[in-house]
Design a protein around this motif. Structure first.
Motif, PDB file in Angstrom:
ATOM      1  N   ALA A 175       0.869  -1.172   0.000  1.00 37.62           N
ATOM      2  CA  ALA A 175       0.000   0.000   0.000  1.00 37.62           C
ATOM      3  C   ALA A 175       0.905   1.221   0.000  1.00 37.62           C
ATOM      4  O   ALA A 175       1.727   1.405   0.908  1.00 37.62           O
ATOM      5  CB  ALA A 175      -0.908  -0.005   1.218  1.00 37.62           C
ATOM      6  N   LEU A 189      -3.002   2.687   6.965  1.00 33.68           N
ATOM      7  CA  LEU A 189      -3.438   3.096   5.630  1.00 33.68           C
ATOM      8  C   LEU A 189      -3.732   4.591   5.581  1.00 33.68           C
ATOM      9  O   LEU A 189      -3.450   5.250   4.567  1.00 33.68           O
ATOM     10  CB  LEU A 189      -4.678   2.291   5.227  1.00 33.68           C
ATOM     11  CG  LEU A 189      -4.415   0.806   4.943  1.00 33.68           C
ATOM     12  CD1 LEU A 189      -5.733   0.052   4.793  1.00 33.68           C
ATOM     13  CD2 LEU A 189      -3.555   0.630   3.694  1.00 33.68           C
ATOM     14  N   ARG A 210      -9.258   0.750   3.086  1.00 34.89           N
ATOM     15  CA  ARG A 210      -8.392   1.676   2.343  1.00 34.89           C
ATOM     16  C   ARG A 210      -9.082   3.021   2.120  1.00 34.89           C
ATOM     17  O   ARG A 210     -10.186   3.081   1.588  1.00 34.89           O
ATOM     18  CB  ARG A 210      -8.025   1.072   0.991  1.00 34.89           C
ATOM     19  CG  ARG A 210      -7.209   1.991   0.110  1.00 34.89           C
ATOM     20  CD  ARG A 210      -6.796   1.346  -1.189  1.00 34.89           C
ATOM     21  NE  ARG A 210      -7.918   0.785  -1.922  1.00 34.89           N
ATOM     22  CZ  ARG A 210      -7.934   0.618  -3.248  1.00 34.89           C
ATOM     23  NH1 ARG A 210      -6.897   0.967  -3.970  1.00 34.89           N
ATOM     24  NH2 ARG A 210      -8.978   0.087  -3.840  1.00 34.89           N
TER      25      ARG A 210
END
Length: 312
Positions: free
Chosen positions: A175, A233, A253
């Motif tokens: 990520a 995140l 997310r």
């Protein structure tokens, strides 16, 4: 004499672990709450069960005797519960499951919907714990089942009193802040110069991430150590570093995060842990089957359905 099962469970944990604090941690109570309940148990019995040595508590001979019987009593209750469930034409029971954030948000809602449609008499209540703590809570009787994880490069130690049913296999992704990696995939080595956001070394994800980076030839520069994947995140979205995320974690997310396939093979297996003596419990098996179905519908590679005992 009226013996309370919750108090007997606390006594058993005190006998196993040696301190009120350790017993309280195992059962997810405060130490003061356990102390109060044990004092009430002593009054219920009408005999001295504990000796107080400063801030510590030690069982007397009578306390040890009752703790040994508590093990038998609690085991008998569990066997009686199983027998009653097996004898019912329709199952009506409440189970408590240990979960963590990505399972609770990404998998459990669909599973409980499936379960409610097919077996409305089964009620599942949940407690959110760190993934590292859920198996122990099942072993200690605080939970009926829990979700547990194994990373392909970091399998968890396993307690012989527990069994597990594999639910899903998740891929692990990088990520990164939007635009930070222009390609469709990336290797960990290519991320070596980025600042990292990882959970601490007590966390399975934190340890698995560190080991994966080390296997790729570098020590990650961890600028931010956070335990919650949603927090990590959000920090990625703010441009503070890169992290790892699993399939179920993708539901957490926020905007501003790109999810990029990892060239390094890293996966994690999600399983349900339960006590070995509960292995034939129909309600438990039906819950496992519902969770597997929900995982399969999300393409997470569930294994074969659970085989129920005859008559369930």
């Amino acid at each position: 004499m009226d013996l309370s099962l919750p108090r007997l469970r606390m006594l058993r944990e005190l006998h196993r672990r040696g301190t009120v604090t350790a017993a309280a941690n195992a059962l997810h109570y405060t130490a003061s709450a356990v102390s109060q309940q044990l004092a009430q148990l002593e009054r219920d019995v009408g005999a001295k069960l504990f000796e107080r040595l400063g801030r510590r508590v030690r069982l007397t001979d009578l306390g040890t005797l009752l703790a040994e019987h508590a093990e038998e009593i609690l085991g008998s209750v569990e066997r009686a519960t199983l027998a009653l469930e097996e004898a019912q034409e329709s199952i009506s029971v409440r189970l408590t499951a240990g979960v963590w954030a990505s399972v609770a948000s990404g998998l459990l809602p669909a599973a409980l919907t499936i379960l409610a449609d097919s077996h409305p008499g089964i009620e599942v209540r949940t407690k959110e714990l760190a993934p590292e703590d859920t198996a122990g809570a099942v072993r200690d009787g605080a939970l009926d089942l829990s979700f547990v994880i194994d990373y392909s490069n970091y399998p968890m130690d396993w307690d012989p009193s527990l069994e597990r049913a594999v639910i899903a296999v998740e891929r692990i992704y990088a990520a990164v802040p939007s635009g930070a990696v222009p390609s469709a995939s990336v290797t960990l080595t290519e991320l070596a110069d980025h600042p990292w956001i990882l959970a601490g070394p007590r966390s399975h994800l934190g340890t698995a991430g560190r080991l994966a980076c080390q296997a790729s030839g570098f020590e990650p520069r961890i600028n931010h150590e956070v335990e919650e994947q949603a927090t990590a995140l959000a920090m990625v979205a703010a441009g503070l570093g890169v992290t790892l995320v699993s399939d179920l974690g993708l539901a957490l997310r926020p905007p501003g995060v790109d999810v990029v396939a990892l060239g390094d093979a890293l996966t994690r297996t999600v399983s349900v842990a339960y006590r070995t003596r509960s292995a034939r419990r129909p309600a438990l098996l039906l819950v496992i089957d519902a969770v597997r179905t929900a995982a399969a519908e999300q393409g997470l590679g569930a294994s074969a359905p659970v085989t129920l005992p005859d008559g369930a």
